[in-house]
Write an enzyme that holds these catalytic residues in place. Structure first.
Site, PDB file in Angstrom:
ATOM      1  CG  ASN A 196      -4.314  -4.053   3.753  1.00 31.89           C
ATOM      2  OD1 ASN A 196      -3.722  -4.058   2.691  1.00 31.89           O
ATOM      3  ND2 ASN A 196      -3.684  -3.980   4.909  1.00 31.89           N
ATOM      4  NE  ARG A 239      -2.332  -1.143   3.452  1.00 33.88           N
ATOM      5  CZ  ARG A 239      -2.493  -0.543   4.619  1.00 33.88           C
ATOM      6  NH1 ARG A 239      -3.360   0.426   4.765  1.00 33.88           N
ATOM      7  NH2 ARG A 239      -1.792  -0.914   5.668  1.00 33.88           N
TER       8      ARG A 239
END
EC number: 3.6.1.7
Length: 68
Positions: free
Chosen positions: A36, A18
């Site tokens: 997520n 990320r």
């Protein structure tokens, strides 16, 4: 301004994916989010000029430089 949304599968949680994706998108001048998902994938949405965001999926597919 155009937008892209995608889900990335594979080993993408707990490895800095990320953070890496956010940095790559910012370097391309894109704005958006990365998060997520409960199923182990990472979801992202980015907006910007079409010529800029079109390279993001390929960069995500290539993955982190440190990936095996």
């Amino acid at each position: 301004m155009n937008r892209i949304a995608c889900t990335v599968h594979g080993r993408v949680q707990g490895v800095g994916f990320r953070y890496w994706t956010k940095r790559k998108a910012a370097a391309l001048g894109l704005r958006g989010w990365v998060k997520n998902a409960p199923d182990g994938t990472v979801m992202l949405e980015a907006a910007g000029e079409a010529g800029l965001w079109m390279s993001l999926p390929g960069r995500c597919t290539a993955g982190l430089p440190s990936a095996p």
